[in-house]
Every structure is written in C-alpha cells, then in structure tokens.
Design a protein around this motif. Structure first.
Motif, PDB file in Angstrom:
ATOM      1  N   VAL A 143      -3.906  -4.616   1.502  1.00  0.00           N
ATOM      2  CA  VAL A 143      -4.947  -4.186   0.562  1.00  0.00           C
ATOM      3  C   VAL A 143      -4.901  -2.663   0.412  1.00  0.00           C
ATOM      4  O   VAL A 143      -4.925  -2.118  -0.699  1.00  0.00           O
ATOM      5  N   VAL A 144      -4.795  -1.976   1.554  1.00  0.00           N
ATOM      6  CA  VAL A 144      -4.798  -0.511   1.512  1.00  0.00           C
ATOM      7  C   VAL A 144      -3.568  -0.012   0.741  1.00  0.00           C
ATOM      8  O   VAL A 144      -3.644   0.947  -0.022  1.00  0.00           O
ATOM      9  N   ARG A 145      -2.449  -0.720   0.920  1.00  0.00           N
ATOM     10  CA  ARG A 145      -1.243  -0.305   0.204  1.00  0.00           C
ATOM     11  C   ARG A 145      -1.453  -0.422  -1.308  1.00  0.00           C
ATOM     12  O   ARG A 145      -1.107   0.474  -2.071  1.00  0.00           O
ATOM     13  N   ASP A 146      -2.079  -1.527  -1.716  1.00  0.00           N
ATOM     14  CA  ASP A 146      -2.354  -1.692  -3.151  1.00  0.00           C
ATOM     15  C   ASP A 146      -3.295  -0.604  -3.656  1.00  0.00           C
ATOM     16  O   ASP A 146      -3.113  -0.063  -4.749  1.00  0.00           O
ATOM     17  N   LEU A 147      -4.315  -0.296  -2.851  1.00  0.00           N
ATOM     18  CA  LEU A 147      -5.282   0.718  -3.286  1.00  0.00           C
ATOM     19  C   LEU A 147      -4.624   2.096  -3.351  1.00  0.00           C
ATOM     20  O   LEU A 147      -4.853   2.873  -4.281  1.00  0.00           O
ATOM     21  N   ALA A 148      -3.775   2.388  -2.360  1.00  0.00           N
ATOM     22  CA  ALA A 148      -3.062   3.679  -2.379  1.00  0.00           C
ATOM     23  C   ALA A 148      -2.155   3.738  -3.604  1.00  0.00           C
ATOM     24  O   ALA A 148      -2.035   4.779  -4.263  1.00  0.00           O
ATOM     25  N   GLY A 149      -1.541   2.604  -3.931  1.00  0.00           N
ATOM     26  CA  GLY A 149      -0.674   2.536  -5.117  1.00  0.00           C
ATOM     27  C   GLY A 149      -1.480   2.806  -6.378  1.00  0.00           C
ATOM     28  O   GLY A 149      -1.007   3.461  -7.310  1.00  0.00           O
ATOM     29  N   GLU A 150      -2.712   2.309  -6.390  1.00  0.00           N
ATOM     30  CA  GLU A 150      -3.560   2.511  -7.562  1.00  0.00           C
ATOM     31  C   GLU A 150      -3.945   3.996  -7.698  1.00  0.00           C
ATOM     32  O   GLU A 150      -3.976   4.543  -8.802  1.00  0.00           O
TER      33      GLU A 150
END
Ligand code: ATP
Ligand code: MG
Length: 713
Positions: A143-150
C-alpha cells in the motif's frame, strides 16, 4: 560548474554524417535549431543524435562542452556517452535528467539557498510509511509503495497537495483511498522531508528548475555554459522534466528531440508523448524527420514487431510507421509453452547455453521479464549451467566489495605521480594504462584465466570488466592516463553506470529500453504478468502492449517468446498465455492447438484469448469468455453502429437484421482486416459477407488512428 574543455579527435571518424542514411543525415546535418526525429525502434534515432552532436562540434557550430544530452535511464545515458566517445567527441555531457539536475543543484545551491546543507533521499517509502501511520492509513509495504508512487506521479506532473484532489478526480486516479486523504499524506510527507533537510529525486528537478527560473545569475551562467540540447527517448518526458528543459532553454530553440510514441512506457509515472507529438506546433520551423528503416533487427523480428504494434490503439499508435527491416534474414521468432516457471527457466537456460556453444557472445544475449521478481528463476537456471550473467536494474556493481577494493587500489596507484600522469606517446600511453591497471587488478585477484562458476567467477568477471574498460579507454581516447581512467570510474560510479560485465543480461523490460542484443528471450508472457495484473484500464493495457513492443524490438536476430501455465511445479495450470500473443503464435504451433478438443465432431468454440470452451451465446459471438477482458475499440463500435443505422434505414429493416449488437461488438473487438477474418466471426456467414463485407471492412480500415498525428510535413 567544471568547464571541461571540449575535445574532438579528428582522426576518430571521417565525416560524422557519412554513416547515415539520407533521412538520418537530414536530421543530423540540420543547422542549429529545433529538430525532431519521430521514428520506430531500431531506426537509428540514438545514432542520429550522437552523429548530430559530432557533426555540430566538428563543423564548429558549438563546442562539445556546450552540449547537454539527456535521456531517462543511467544505462541509456551511458550508451550515449560510449557512442559519443567512439565518435571522438569528448566533453559533451550525456546524463539522465535527474543526474544533470543533481549536478547543477549541487553547484548552484550555495548561491540560491546559502550554506544550509541537504541530503538526497534515496527511497521515499519509509518516510511515506511513517506519514501514513500518523494519518491512520494502512502501512503494509504494498500500500505504501502505491501511495509513494502516487506522490511521485503528482510531483512529476507538477501537481501540489492542494491541487491533487481536483486533478486526481479529473484524471481518474485511483489508489484505493480518498483523494483528500492522499493529499494529506502528500503534504505530511513533504513537511517531514523538508524538516529533515532531505530532497527526493523529484525535488532535484523541481529545485533546479526553480533555481534557473528564479535567479537571474544562475540562468545567465547556465545559459552561457550550455547552448545545445538533445533529448533521447523524448516520448517519456514528464511535465517536471519538460519544465526543466524549458528553463534550460530559456526561450532558445537549439533543441533536438528524438523518440517513438509507441515506446511510451512511463505514462503511469506522469510521462507523456504529447510534447514529442506536438513538437512542430511549438516550433513550426523545426526540421522533422521520420525514419522507417530498421537497422537493428532481422526482417523476421521486424515483421513480428510490426504486428505487435499494429494492434495498438490510442493517440501514440497514430504516429506509428511500418518498419522495414534492413538486415539479412534470420530465424523465425520461436514460441514455447512450459508447464511451470522452473521448466521455462531451465529451457531458456539450455537454449542460451546452446547459442553460446554455437558462438554467440554471452554479453550479446538478454533475458527480459516484466517484474524483477522473475529474475531469480533465471539466475538459478543459468548458474546451474555455469553460464555467467549480470542482473540489470539493481546496478549494484560499484557497491561490491571486490570492486570497492579494486577502485581504492587504482586510486592509490593514480595518486603516485609516475603512474597517474600521462605516459609518453609512441609506445602508447594506452598500452601503459592497460599494463598498470592489469598489474593493480592482478594483486586484487584478477587471474589470466577465469575460475569456473560461482561467486569466484562473478568476482573475476567484475575485475575483468574494469580491465576491459581500461582497454576500451586506451583504444578510443587520446589521453588515456590512469588518472583519467580513475576519473571515468568515479563518474560511472556516481552515475550508476557499471561497465559491461561479460555475461547474459537479466533485465526488466523497462530497463531494456534503447538497448539491443543478438538474442533476446522474452519470458513469462502470461496474462497477469504481460499485461500486468493491475493494468485494468484500456490505457494501462496499451502501455503494457508498448512495453511488450519494446521487448520484441531489442532483438537483432534470435527472438524467443515463452510462457508457463503454472507458477511452481505441480501447481494447477491456471495461467494463459499473454493476450498480446493472440494472432502471433503460428497456427501449427502445439500451443495453438485448441485445448480440450478430443476425438471427432465439430470443434467446440473456444475463447480466442485463453482457449477455454465458450458456453454462452454472447461469448460465442464475441469469441471470448466473460473472464477475459474486453478489448472493444469504442470509436470503431460507434462508427459501425452509425453505418448500421444508415444501412438499416436504406433497406427499411430493423438494425439487428443487418447485424446484431453482439456481432458489431465482436467486429469492433476483433478488427478484421480481410474477408476471411470477417467470416470467422460467429454470426457472419457467407451471405452477410457478400452483402456487407466490403463496407464493414472499409469502416474498420477507416480507423482514425491510422492517420492521427500532428507531426510531419
Ligand atoms: P530505439 O527506439 O530502440 O532506441 P533507435 O532508433 O535509437 O532505437 P539506434 O539504437 O540508434 O536506434 O540504432 C539501432 C541499430 O542500428 C544500432 O546498432 C545502430 O548502430 C544501427 N544503425 C542505425 N542507423 C544505421 C545506419 N544508417 N547504417 C548502419 N547501421 C545503423
Ligand atoms: Mg534509441
């Protein structure tokens, strides 16, 4: 900013325009000013820009140290540097946008900010994770990876936290959390980062842009220093990078861009081919060149590449040209299906071994996959056969113990005046360099013969690569001193550009962009991997198709495409081959035979994507099961409906008498190009083909993205 004098070696190559075809020459030889090369893979775009730089320098239009060439990966920047050196151009900068920005920011920072120090934040995951925890957002790594990507997408798109919710809604961004919450996370992360005096990679671009835009003295000095700009792989420029490029240019127009909209593979990160496609709108006087001759790949590989990209939809597809292979014939691309990943890796390793045995250099072979996690099976399978390999993408070369030790030893040697300075000419300064480097490296464990297998072999390969680099420098450069060589190593270490380490390349499709090998293995071509599972919109699927196209077009001669039906041995074979292989795998290929058909009787209709039996009438008409994603060309469907409406009116019959909705959808999905393809669609018999076939095919053929492009003359 160090002002390395630009040096051109007149003996290196005759006229830099000599080795180019007429179109390439038109671009490379154009006078200073805007130039755009819009062309497919392997047509010589990178070659054209390196020759253009050499030509401009040689003709005295610009000095080498006033040239800044930028691209998107460290590997590609390294490739540019290597090619420039081979052309005898020294002193021109070739870097990634980020590396160029980092260097400029370090230089200008004291002037624009003062002596407040800062550090580069290598990975933002931890800081984003902590910010997520304070906001009660989930903190699982995915989840954090997706948010960082965003957050990265927002920064690359020049969207701040305040604007994020509105822009995210407009662009249909969805990371599974309310946009307001993501904006809050973004704001919290930025604050935490600034409090710690850290800059992330996105900040490098933003701060450098601000320094040039807002500080007159910085802009003046920069613009005095750099006068000629070149961008490779321009289709992947983000708004933040474009803004930096504009700041660098400062209203000047000495910019050459080259790219291929059909190789846009970073849209999810905010990149867009629009600046490439709209280049002539911005610079109406630009020299625009299109290239069609493919110098890289055999006609067999080129034919496959044309079919892959021929199926693409959307605006980038509008700019595609059919590539024409220039090389001699090669083998047909090979397709293979395997029961599981282990079996696939073993078969690939065996084939690699065979190619090496038949004389192909291991360094001329690559195994390309969609996600890095796929690498391991191939590392294992190649190790078992004692085939050397290098894993790309990690680029940890310079962090390896033996390399760090060897570099320390080389640095020490270079500091000794009798070895560091240039040996006399004649007997060869280059020879002197190679001798000294060999001596130093042999004390570090470089033996004349390679040890067999395992970690010792890998260490040896690394040291050998350092020696190769010395030999390369000696052969291509005038002042090949040890000091110069060590400086080159330092530069490569800071740019994460390892030297070629002899061995089969294992790399992700993304990391392979711009590169080429004699033999390429595209592995793991199963639906869910290629295209990747989370590609769930039409645009995302198209991006995956382009990524597949990038993979196919890396091969010069041998191209192998494989997939497996299960992940691990003994597991259920629930996978299907990639939908992108539809229509590419020859009909007589064993994997193309209809699975589950036994004995006589009429063949049961099966899904054209996955091969599963089709049960409902609608599925039979569409030729695909409900589980496989629809690939309907909605524009085409609208035009078909329009055509049907008119035809039905003329014939005075209800529209479904012409064709049913399901049949129209099937046409819009399968896009038949000839009568035999049309008649193979369920619901279209000989009578229908006779009455409407020509008209329907004309509607399909009139697809606007065949001609939709704004670039060109
Ligand atoms: P990509 O889109 O994959 O980045 P590209 O358009 O940049 O491809 P290059 O890498 O420049 O293509 O060229 C592909 C190969 O073809 C290279 O090996 C290059 O040296 C060779 N090549 C290009 N133009 C010519 C030419 N005119 N004559 C001979 N070889 C050429
Ligand atoms: Mg290129």
């Amino acid at each position: 900013m160090p002002n390395v004098a630009g040096v051109v070696r007149p003996d290196r190559e005759r006229d830099p325009l000599a080795g180019l075809d007429p179109e390439q020459r038109a671009a490379a030889g154009a006078p200073r000013g805007p130039v755009c090369v819009l062309a497919g893979a392997g047509t010589g775009k990178t070659r054209t820009i390196t020759h253009r730089i050499a030509h401009l320098v040689r003709a005295g239009h610009v000095s080498a140290n006033q040239v800044l060439a930028v691209t998107f990966t460290a590997r590609a920047a390294g490739e540019l540097r290597d090619r420039l050196r081979r052309l005898g151009v020294e002193g021109a900068q070739a870097r990634t946008f980020h590396a160029a920005a980092l260097r400029q920011l370090r230089y200008f920072w004291p002037r624009v900010v003062g002596d407040t120090p800062w550090e580069l934040l290598d990975h933002k995951i931890r800081l984003v994770g902590r910010a997520a925890a304070t906001l009660d957002l989930p903190t699982e790594v995915e989840v954090v990876r997706d948010l960082a990507g965003e957050i990265e997408w927002a920064k690359a798109s020049l969207v701040g936290p305040e604007d994020y919710p509105a822009v995210a809604a407009r662009r249909g961004r969805d990371v599974g959390h309310p946009a307001e919450k993501v904006a809050e996370l973004y704001r919290t992360y930025e604050r935490a980062k600034n409090d710690r005096r850290l800059l992330d990679f996105d900040d490098l671009l933003l701060h450098t842009t601000a320094a040039v835009e807002e500080h007159r003295s910085v802009a003046d000095e920069f613009r005095e220093r750099y006068r000629c700009f070149v961008v490779d792989e321009y289709q992947d420029v983000t708004p933040a990078q474009q803004r930096l490029l504009d700041a660098w240019l400062g209203g000047r127009d000495d910019v050459t861009v080259v790219g291929d909209a059909n190789q846009t593979i970073y849209s999810f990160g905010g990149a867009s081919p629009r600046p490439l496609l709209d280049f002539t709108r911005r610079y109406p006087d630009a020299t625009v060149v299109r290239l069609e001759r493919d110098y890289r790949s055999s006609p067999q590989v080129v034919a496959l590449a044309n079919r892959v990209i021929g199926a693409a939809r959307g605006r980038p597809a509008g700019s595609r040209l059919t590539l024409v292979g220039q090389r001699p014939d090669g083998p047909e691309p090979a397709f293979s299906e395997h029961p599981d990943e282990e079996a696939e890796a073993a078969a690939v390793a065996a084939r690699v071994d065979e190619l090496i045995g038949a004389g192909t250099d291991a360094g001329e072979i690559a195994v390309l996959f969609r996600v890095n996690a796929q690498s391991e099976a191939y590392e294992k399978a190649l190790s078992e056969r004692d085939v050397p390999y290098v894993v790309r993408g990690g680029e940890r070369f310079f962090a390896r113990t033996e390399i760090r030790r060897a570099m320390a030893a080389l640095r020490t040697a270079a500091a000794r005046p009798e070895e560091g300075s240039a040996p006399a000419s004649g007997a060869g300064e280059g020879d002197g360099l190679v001798r000294v480097v060999r001596e130093v490296l042999s004390r570090e464990g470089l033996t004349a013969r390679a040890p067999s297998g395992g970690a010792a072999r890998e260490r040896w390969n690394g040291l050998r690569a350092l020696l190769d680099l010395a030999e390369d420098l000696a052969a291509t450069s005038d002042n090949a001193t040890l000091a110069r060589y060590v400086a080159e190593l330092e530069q490569r270490a800071s740019a994460q550009h390892p030297p070629e380490v002899g061995g089969v390349t294992l790399a992700s499709l993304h990391a392979a962009k711009g590169l080429e090998w004699d033999a390429v293995f595209l592995v793991g071509l199963a639906d869910g991997t290629v295209p990747i599972q989370h590609a769930d919109t039409d645009e995302a699927i198209e991006e995956e198709r382009r990524l597949f196209y990038v993979g196919v077009t890396r091969a010069r001669e041998h191209l192998s495409l494989s997939w497996s039906l299960a992940r691990t041995p003994g597991r259920r074979a629930h996978r299907r081959r990639s939908r992108f292989l539809q229509g590419l795998v020859p009909d007589d290929h064993p994997a193309s035979r209809v699975r589950g058909r036994r004995g006589g009787g009429a063949p049961k209709p099966v899904c054209r994507v996955c091969g599963a039996p089709l049960l409902s009438t609608m599925d039979v008409k569409l030729g695909r099961c409900g589980r496989c994603p629809a690939d309907v060309d909605t524009d085409l469907l609208a035009r078909l409906q329009e055509w049907r409406r008119e035809r039905a009116r003329e014939l005075n019959v209800p529209p479904f008498v012409v064709f049913t909705d399901a049949t129209l959808s099937a046409i819009a999905e399968q896009r038949p190009t000839d009568e035999s393809a049309l008649v193979s669609i369920a619901g279209i018999g000989a009578t229908k083909v006779e009455r409407f076939g020509g008209e329907v095919l004309a509607v399909v053929r009139s697809s606007p993205d065949q001609g939709d492009t704004s670039v060109g003359r």
